[in-house]
Design a protein around this motif. Structure first.
Motif, mmCIF file in Angstrom:
data_model
loop_
_atom_site.group_PDB
_atom_site.id
_atom_site.type_symbol
_atom_site.label_atom_id
_atom_site.label_comp_id
_atom_site.label_asym_id
_atom_site.label_seq_id
_atom_site.Cartn_x
_atom_site.Cartn_y
_atom_site.Cartn_z
ATOM 1 N N UNK A 253 -9.199 9.054 8.390
ATOM 2 C CA UNK A 253 -8.596 9.635 7.188
ATOM 3 C C UNK A 253 -7.696 8.603 6.496
ATOM 4 N N UNK A 254 -6.902 7.888 7.279
ATOM 5 C CA UNK A 254 -6.028 6.871 6.685
ATOM 6 C C UNK A 254 -6.860 5.758 6.034
ATOM 7 N N UNK A 255 -7.983 5.409 6.640
ATOM 8 C CA UNK A 255 -8.903 4.430 6.014
ATOM 9 C C UNK A 255 -9.343 4.912 4.637
ATOM 10 N N UNK A 256 -9.773 6.173 4.573
ATOM 11 C CA UNK A 256 -10.244 6.734 3.300
ATOM 12 C C UNK A 256 -9.132 6.724 2.256
ATOM 13 N N UNK A 257 -7.923 7.101 2.679
ATOM 14 C CA UNK A 257 -6.794 7.111 1.745
ATOM 15 C C UNK A 257 -6.500 5.701 1.238
ATOM 16 N N UNK A 258 -6.483 4.740 2.155
ATOM 17 C CA UNK A 258 -6.158 3.371 1.754
ATOM 18 C C UNK A 258 -7.193 2.837 0.767
ATOM 19 N N UNK A 259 -8.452 3.184 0.986
ATOM 20 C CA UNK A 259 -9.494 2.762 0.044
ATOM 21 C C UNK A 259 -9.304 3.416 -1.317
ATOM 22 N N UNK A 260 -8.996 4.708 -1.333
ATOM 23 C CA UNK A 260 -8.862 5.376 -2.633
ATOM 24 C C UNK A 260 -7.599 4.919 -3.362
ATOM 25 N N UNK A 261 -6.500 4.771 -2.632
ATOM 26 C CA UNK A 261 -5.267 4.266 -3.255
ATOM 27 C C UNK A 261 -5.497 2.856 -3.817
ATOM 28 N N UNK A 262 -6.312 2.050 -3.135
ATOM 29 C CA UNK A 262 -6.591 0.693 -3.628
ATOM 30 C C UNK A 262 -7.477 0.744 -4.871
ATOM 31 N N UNK A 263 -8.499 1.612 -4.830
ATOM 32 C CA UNK A 263 -9.394 1.757 -5.974
ATOM 33 C C UNK A 263 -8.615 2.190 -7.216
ATOM 34 N N UNK A 264 -7.630 3.069 -7.017
ATOM 35 C CA UNK A 264 -6.822 3.537 -8.142
ATOM 36 C C UNK A 264 -5.761 2.505 -8.559
ATOM 37 N N UNK A 265 -5.586 1.427 -7.778
ATOM 38 C CA UNK A 265 -4.552 0.437 -8.096
ATOM 39 C C UNK A 265 -3.155 0.843 -7.666
ATOM 40 N N UNK A 266 -3.058 1.882 -6.813
ATOM 41 C CA UNK A 266 -1.742 2.343 -6.334
ATOM 42 C C UNK A 266 -1.175 1.410 -5.266
ATOM 43 N N UNK A 267 -2.041 0.798 -4.474
ATOM 44 C CA UNK A 267 -1.658 -0.232 -3.498
ATOM 45 C C UNK A 267 -2.788 -1.266 -3.492
ATOM 46 N N UNK A 268 -2.529 -2.389 -2.816
ATOM 47 C CA UNK A 268 -3.591 -3.382 -2.626
ATOM 48 C C UNK A 268 -3.858 -3.410 -1.121
ATOM 49 N N UNK A 269 -4.747 -2.541 -0.685
ATOM 50 C CA UNK A 269 -4.913 -2.293 0.745
ATOM 51 C C UNK A 269 -6.001 -3.097 1.410
ATOM 52 N N UNK A 270 -5.839 -3.302 2.689
ATOM 53 C CA UNK A 270 -6.837 -3.959 3.516
ATOM 54 C C UNK A 270 -6.862 -3.236 4.863
ATOM 55 N N UNK A 271 -8.025 -2.744 5.254
ATOM 56 C CA UNK A 271 -8.159 -2.017 6.513
ATOM 57 C C UNK A 271 -8.891 -2.903 7.506
ATOM 58 N N UNK A 272 -8.229 -3.262 8.578
ATOM 59 C CA UNK A 272 -8.888 -4.061 9.614
ATOM 60 C C UNK A 272 -9.191 -3.163 10.804
ATOM 61 N N UNK A 273 -10.493 -2.955 11.059
ATOM 62 C CA UNK A 273 -10.860 -2.187 12.256
ATOM 63 C C UNK A 273 -10.796 -3.126 13.443
ATOM 64 N N UNK A 274 -9.819 -2.849 14.313
ATOM 65 C CA UNK A 274 -9.612 -3.705 15.477
ATOM 66 C C UNK A 274 -10.540 -3.310 16.607
ATOM 67 N N UNK A 275 -11.143 -4.292 17.243
ATOM 68 C CA UNK A 275 -11.747 -4.029 18.546
ATOM 69 C C UNK A 275 -10.641 -3.576 19.512
ATOM 70 N N UNK A 276 -11.019 -3.163 20.700
ATOM 71 C CA UNK A 276 -10.014 -2.880 21.724
ATOM 72 C C UNK A 276 -9.290 -4.184 22.057
#
Lengths: 325, 325
Positions: free
Chosen positions: A156-179
């Motif tokens: 859910x946080x990934x989806x939010x960060x993508x949408x907030x970035x698309x709207x220009x509200x933040x400049x987000x980067x989501x890094x999916x970490x391995x274990x």
């Protein structure tokens, strides 16, 4: 150049802060290197051992708007959002996981949105967003199908960060970490805690329990490479990400048996013999729902790098974290 | 047997209520048919034209806990959660979309969780959860990659409903609806509003504007089949869903040109000539990010059915909704 690290007193937060202090500067929006003047570590408790005037420590609850308003300001260029309730604990305490992994992330995004210069937000997500019937190698566009509350909250946080970035509200980067392996310190309530424990405890002369079968496959990244990836994730320009701000970081795919074999090669039979196999169905269920490998070609094209092999990861732990004998 | 419909005064909500009143009963948890004693329509305004003692109308804000507490009770067996801010409006007013599409859904799930007998929750999701580079035919496990705030909010609610169901907090069912055509009534702020307007307005003697190119492909379902799918989605036992509560409903894949050609076949050249083509880049961007077809084999195996073809959909609208000439 001001930087905020949530979960700043945690193992990754502290290590990131030390790397940034050593490095001394980060590029600004226009790519010009700027000296880091302040790093704010936000956490429930302060970290010990920092005596650098650039470090500010703020303790409190990151679901409180006033705290976020105080630490994230129009001068903040980078927010590394690492604070999280780990997988095992989020499964045991659903409401706490929702509050920290979801509500705090959303409040943080809202605070960034309200700043005149929106900061770059580097968010750490997880293998746990995947699950169910998975391909042998997970792709960037494999469906989100979390089988745990932790994975759901991260997705859910990934989806939010993508949408907030698309709207220009933040400049987000989501890094999916391995274990991450090998984490220093004590076991925690992450379902994957054993993935560090079965290396760390034997090297420290202690017994360790492995709760999953030897053929369970993990996708691993060392602490050194996690820190380098977080900083690289900040450095990339927004345009590099195209239509998705989410990147599967490169890892290595090893079975638990491989890990113990590497421990034996690097540290000897006696050390590896300290691993005891005691199956825990609850942990096995969560871990087995995670992918054992994923395609990291997009991350590689973006300049992220993983580890060479698990033997190297064991040696890096011994160099960086093992108390001198 | 008590039923709650959020968005109950909307077009789908009213039609669902009328179908349930006519049908008179629904199966309970053990599969026994029970007479429907109450249907609560929750919306910002009351629906006109209901004179049945089984209908209760409650108006208010569904983000208010007190309202949810009043309408969802331990006696509630089914919650059809249809209330939503439509795509165009959610894109224009981000905060309103977040409040209704995300916050209200979460509050509703929390209210259901607090009831001793957790109800079945039937939630309508959307093609808008998909986007970016898509396969020709979207699969059940194609990645969520919304390119709009509406799609993001629907995707998040899907994830929550799945996790709440996995935890046993609710018994949820997520039905991903194709674009609905032909909706009766007036145009709305959905980006897909034209997909009904280009049929409805010409049949009512009015001109209609088509804002996307003739070769844009849509995945459509008629109101009749939506209502049947909602009721079927309630009726299925939880076990039928396996590890995912989300189902892509069957639709038909047609281009906008196909739709106007069907209108001409069914109603004549003069009627079809009332469609005017005026390109709107903002609407085209959203609509073109949605899949034009998806694999519906899982839905079909679960007993959901779609329409036979678009000519039939036009005729069904004329039968059900066209004011008598």
């Amino acid at each position: 150049m001001q930087v905020v690290i949530t979960g700043g007193a945690g193992f990754l937060g502290q290590r990131l802060a030390r790397s940034l202090l050593k490095q001394g500067s980060l590029p600004d929006r226009s790519g010009q290197l700027q000296a880091i003047s302040k790093i704010t570590l936000v956490d429930v408790a302060a970290a010990a051992g920092f005596d650098d005037a650039r470090i500010e420590q703020v303790t409190g609850d990151i679901t409180e708007h006033a705290l976020l308003e105080r630490v994230i300001t129009p001068q903040t260029a980078a927010v590394f959002h690492l604070a999280a309730i780990v997988s095992g604990q989020a499964e045991a305490d659903f409401d706490l996981g929702m509050r920290i992994n979801l509500d705090a992330s959303r409040l943080l995004l809202e605070r960034c949105r309200s700043c005149a210069n929106v900061p770059r937000v580097i968010f750490t997500s997880s293998v746990a967003v995947f699950g169910g019937v998975l391909p042998a190698v997970v792709q960037d566009d494999t469906a989100l199908n979390p089988q745990s509350s932790y994975g759901t909250q991260k997705a859910i946080a990934e989806l939010l960060l993508n949408d907030y970035s698309r709207k220009g509200f933040v400049d987000g980067r989501v890094l999916r970490l391995p274990t991450i392996s090998v984490r220093p310190g004590k076991p925690n309530q992450a379902a994957s805690s054993f993935a560090s424990g079965i290396i760390r405890e034997p090297l420290n002369g202690q017994p360790a329990v492995c709760p999953v079968a030897p053929d369970v496959r993990l996708w691993l990244l060392s602490p050194r490479k996690v820190i380098a990836s977080l900083i690289h994730g900040y450095t990339l320009p927004a345009e590099a990400f195209g239509k998705s701000r989410t990147v599967n970081l490169p890892g290595i795919s090893v079975t638990v048996a491989d890990m113990v074999a590497a421990l034996e090669r690097v540290a000897g039979k006696q050390v590896a013999a300290r691993v005891e196999w005691v199956h825990d169905p609850a942990i096995d269920r969560i871990i087995s729902s995670w992918p054992g490998a994923w395609d990291a070609s997009r991350a590689t094209a973006l300049g992220f790098t993983g580890d060479a092999g698990f033997d190297d990861i064991v040696r890096a732990y011994m160099e960086d974290d093992l108390p001198a004998a």
